[in-house]
Structures are given as structure tokens and as C-alpha cells.
Design an enzyme around this catalytic site. Structure first.
Site, short mmCIF file in Angstrom:
data_model
loop_
_atom_site.label_atom_id
_atom_site.label_comp_id
_atom_site.label_asym_id
_atom_site.label_seq_id
_atom_site.Cartn_x
_atom_site.Cartn_y
_atom_site.Cartn_z
N LYS A 112 10.13 68.52 7.75
CA LYS A 112 8.95 67.65 7.74
C LYS A 112 8.59 67.14 9.13
CE LYS A 112 9.08 66.42 2.87
NZ LYS A 112 10.28 67.13 2.38
C1 LIG Z 1 10.24 68.10 1.33
C2 LIG Z 1 11.37 69.08 1.28
C3 LIG Z 1 11.27 70.28 0.55
C4 LIG Z 1 10.06 70.62 -0.28
O1 LIG Z 1 8.92 70.86 0.50
P1 LIG Z 1 7.48 71.06 -0.18
O2 LIG Z 1 6.52 71.21 0.94
O3 LIG Z 1 7.23 69.81 -0.97
O4 LIG Z 1 7.56 72.25 -1.03
C5 LIG Z 1 12.33 71.16 0.59
N1 LIG Z 1 13.45 70.88 1.29
C6 LIG Z 1 13.59 69.73 2.00
C7 LIG Z 1 14.86 69.47 2.74
C8 LIG Z 1 12.55 68.79 2.03
O5 LIG Z 1 12.69 67.66 2.73
#
Ligand SMILES: *Cc1c(COP(=O)(O)O)cnc(C)c1O
Length: 465
Positions: A112
Site C-alpha cells: 500500500k
Molecule cells: C490490502 C492488502 C491486500 C489486498 O489488496 P486489495 O487491493 O484490497 O486487493 C493484500 N495483502 C496485503 C498485505 C494488504 O495489505
């Protein structure tokens, strides 16, 4: 570039407006009216570029009428200088034709950061230009909150309020939010669960009069288009490193809200030769059920070893549905209205198209643990539980022929030490240097009752940026 709503009724917006908005006024999500397309020659010319230069090539067409190129280039340089690896998103080979792309070298050790480090800087850039101030309000059960806080900590024109359920997030995740120092950073521990937090955020977006001085709320979850946009870049980065456009690619993506994998779909639409996108879910398998049964319906939320993928509704799936229904906003509005009150069936034609691009797998906690242990034994490489789901799904879906399969490693294993231990790996993954003293740092958060009025009053009184 213009952006339009998936439900066809909201006004078209430019990039700056889309950046500063949450949902469209008709309840839809914004998508680009047309996508930039890159020819084989253009993609070849990107090979060897450093990550920020590549990001400039990919992102420029999306923001061109709002941000001058030199300013964008500087913002991207600053953004990816925060990452603690020379390659920004390094690739690790696990087996013939199997790679993982490590997306966890940013400040909060999850993918993220790629989007939220950029989002904070883009917001501050346009707000400074307009002499405007905004409030970010978000709910988190884990990774989003810390990445958003890190992304906005130096923003002069933003106050950020992150609600988390009091005593219900992991200690590493809580500390990654509450130990960040800044006058504009406010951690609210709500005496309720995650759904309570999210309901308060939703209610606040729908009625923003409680904010002082005409300020407005900005969304940091993946309904914000800028997040998706930033994530397109690393698909190209992996592809170019592995020989695209002359080499075929597949990606396996641990998925919750369908944001990350939707960015892969866009990369393909923009010209990257992706043969297959694998939707990797845990037991909260709403997306796997759509792929196997053509029905989109909610089920009870269950806790898993991969908490960042514990969801019941996959918001960004609406963006794909919009394309699958030939961009018929009225059809999507109707479908989503019916989805609000029950399960819906997806059209045969739409499903047929979806299945040519996507495959899916559901991976249990037991299989997740087994994959962590097997990978550790065979390669001395430690997977976090989310990435392990991706790798497991990749192995079950490997296409025929010479296709490079890349699993997105969405988090660093040190974020989830309990899962690593449960898998039977007898080493504890150390936190990287910059977080090594996380457990000694001072925490700052405010515990508030589960009451909308109280939370809103706190936000009104503390929006001082
Ligand atoms: C947010 C997150 C996901 C999922 O991502 P999306 O974009 O919602 O599909 C997967 N793995 C981790 C470690 C995350 O923080």
C-alpha cells in the site's frame, strides 16, 4: 483525461477533482474515460528505466492536464526515494518460471506504500496550489491506516484521522500507526469493531457539515483512483525486467478489495502482454465464488491468517464489471442496487470475458501455512501469509508454455510473525532496520466511545492543519 462514474449518472471529473473525491455522487467509482495504450516499441523503450522514470511514463497520461511533467517527475522521485531497496520492487526467483515481486520495501512494509506515499504528495501538491485544506478520514483493520499515515505525515494541508477498533488490531499494525509523530496525525481507537469504524466513516462522507471552515473529506481507501493508478506501474516494472513485451507474463495477486489486481488488468489493457491474472483469496472467497458460480453474494466474515484480505464485499470489482458490461452505467447501477439487498447473477457474456482473463483460487489457512513452510525449506525464503496465498494460487494456475508467473509479495513477513510461527518455521523474521525499535517507541492515540457525534466533534476540534 476525463474520469467517469461506473454508474453513469455523476458528472465527469478531471484528475485533480477525482483525487479529492471519494465515491462518485451516484454511488459509483471513477474510472478513466479512455486508457492510454502503449505500442510494443514504446514498451521496449521503457526497458532499463529506474522505477521513478518508469512511473513517469505510465502515470503522465493520467494526470497530464493537471500536473506539469517536471513537477510530476519530482513528486515521483521523492515518493520512491522512501523505499529501502535500490530496485524499489525487486524480483526474487523461486522456481523455473516462478517469481515473487517484493512490494514491501516502503515505510510500512506492505504494498500500500506504493500508492499512499504518492497519494499524500499529490494531494499536498494540488492543495498547496489551491490554498485549500482537507481532512482525511479512514477506517482500518490493519495495513491501510499505517500506510496512509506515513503517506501524509509531512503534508501541510491535511489532517488525517484514522479509526481503528480499540484492542482489535495486531500490535505491530497498531504501533506502526500510533508511533508516527506529527501534529496533523490523529489515531482514534474506537470502542467497537471494524464495521463500526467503517460505518462512521461512511456516514461522515455522506454528511460533511460537521467539518470546520468548509473543509471536505478525502478518501484513502482503494476507491480513490490515484491509488489504482500508482499500482499499474509495478506490473510494467516486473514485465520489463522479465523480458516483456516479447515474453508472456502472468500475475498472481493476493486479493481483498480487488484494487491491486484491477491495476494489473489495466496494465494489460494498456499493452503489457499479460496472459493471465490469478485472483488469490483466503477463505473469504467472494471473488472466487463469482468466478466459479457467476454469482456475486456476501457471506459472513471469517478471521483468517491473512487479515488484510478478510472482506465480504470487493468494492473495486465494480470497476471491472463496468468494462465487462461494455461500460453500460445504467446496467451497473441496476446490478449494484440489487446487490445491496441480496446476491446477483453476472451475465453469461460478462463471465465469459472475465474467464478469459482471470482465474481464481481459494487458499485455506492450512494450505497457507504449508506453503510458507515448504518455501522456507526449499529456498530459505520467508513468505508472509498473504504472499503465501498468492504463491499457492500461482502454482495451481501456472499456464502452459513459457510464461513468467509473478506473485505479488504484498507484505513483509515480519508484519505477521504469528502466522510464520504457526507455519512451523523456527526463525522469527526480524523487522527491518528502520523499524527495529518499533516496540520501544512512544504511542499516541485517543480512545473514543463508539458514537458518531463524539468522533465527529473530535475531528472538528482537531482539524488544525
Ligand atoms: C490490502 C492488502 C491486500 C489486498 O489488496 P486489495 O487491493 O484490497 O486487493 C493484500 N495483502 C496485503 C498485505 C494488504 O495489505
Amino acid at each position: 483525461m476525463k474520469y467517469i462514474s461506473t454508474r453513469g449518472q455523476a458528472p465527469a471529473l478531471n484528475f485533480e477533482q477525482v483525487l479529492l473525491t471519494g465515491l462518485a455522487s451516484d454511488g459509483g467509482l471513477y474510472v478513466p474515460e479512455t486508457l492510454p495504450k502503449f505500442s510494443v516499441e514504446q514498451i521496449e523503450a521503457m526497458r532499463g528505466m529506474a522505477y521513478p522514470e518508469l512511473a513517469l511514463e505510465i502515470i503522465r497520461p493520467f494526470v497530464a492536464d493537471c500536473i506539469p511533467e517536471d513537477d510530476l517527475a519530482q513528486i515521483l522521485q521523492d515518493t520512491y526515494a522512501e523505499f529501502r531497496h535500490g530496485a524499489v520492487a525487486p524480483l526474487i526467483q523461486l522456481a523455473p518460471n516462478q517469481w515473487v515481486m517484493e512490494l514491501f520495501h516502503g515505510p510500512t512494509l506492505a504494498f500500500k506504500d506504493f500508492a499512499l506515499q504518492l497519494l499524500g504528495r499529490l494531494l499536498d501538491y494540488v492543495l498547496e496550489r489551491e490554498q485549500r485544506k482537507v481532512v482525511i478520514m479512514g477506517a482500518t483493520s490493519g495495513d491501510t491506516g499505517s500506510a496512509a499515515i506515513e503517506g501524509c505525515r509531512r503534508c501541510k494541508n491535511i489532517d488525517i484521522f484514522i479509526l481503528h477498533p480499540h484492542e482489535r488490531v495486531s500490535e505491530v499494525q497498531r504501533r506502526q500507526m500510533t508511533t508516527v509523530v506529527g501534529d496533523n496525525i490523529h489515531n482514534l481507537a474506537v470502542e467497537g469493531n471494524f464495521d463500526d469504524c467503517q460505518a462512521m466513516v461512511k456516514a461522515s462522507f455522506n454528511a460533511q457539515q460537521f467539518l470546520p471552515d468548509g473543509r471536505s473529506l478525502v478518501a484513502v481507501n482503494s476507491i480513490n483512483w490515484a491509488r489504482i493508478m500508482a499500482q499499474i506501474v509495478y506490473y510494467f516494472h516486473a514485465g520489463l525486467s522479465l523480458g516483456a513485451p516479447s515474453r508472456k507474463l502472468a500475475f498472481s495477486v493476493p486479493t481483498g478489495n480487488f484494487g491491486d489486481i484491477f491495476a494489473g488488468y489495466l496494465a494489460r489493457e494498456m499493452g503489457l502482454p499479460i496472459e493471465q491474472l490469478v485472483i488469490a483469496t483466503n477463505r473469504n472467497d467472494v471473488l472466487h465464488r463469482i468466478m466459479t458460480t457467476a454469482t456475486y453474494g456476501r457471506q459472513q466474515l471469517e478471521q483468517s491468517l491473512s487479515p488484510s484480505m478478510d472482506i465480504t464485499v470487493s468494492s473495486n470489482f465494480e470497476r471491472l464489471l463496468f468494462d465487462l458490461y461494455n461500460r453500460d452505467g445504467a446496467a451497473i447501477a441496476d446490478l449494484m442496487k440489487r446487490f445491496d439487498v441480496g446476491a446477483v447473477d453476472i451475465d453469461d457474456a460478462a463471465m465469459a470475458t472475465a474467464r478469459t482473463l482471470f482465474s481464481s483460487a481459494r487458499v485455506s489457512d492450512e494450505e497457507t501455512c504449508a506453503r510458507i513452510l515448504e518455501t522456507w525449506r526449499s529456498s530459505e525464503y520467508l513468505l508472509d501469509p498473504h504472499t503465501a496465498i498468492g504463491v499457492e494460487a500461482a502454482l495451481s494456475a501456472q499456464p502452459e508454455g513459457d510464461v513468467a508467473m509473478v506473485t505479488l509479495a504484498t507484505a513483509h513477513p515480519a508484519k505477521f510473525p504469528a502466522a510464520v510461527k504457526q507455519a512451523g518455521v523456527d526463525v522469527e523474521p526480524p523487522l527491518p532496520q528502520h523499524l527495529a525499535d518499533l516496540f520501544q517507541r512512544e504511542e499516541r492515540f485517543t480512545v473514543l466511545p463508539n458514537e458518531l457525534d463524539t468522533v465527529q466533534r473530535f475531528i472538528a476540534e482537531n482539524s488544525n492543519a
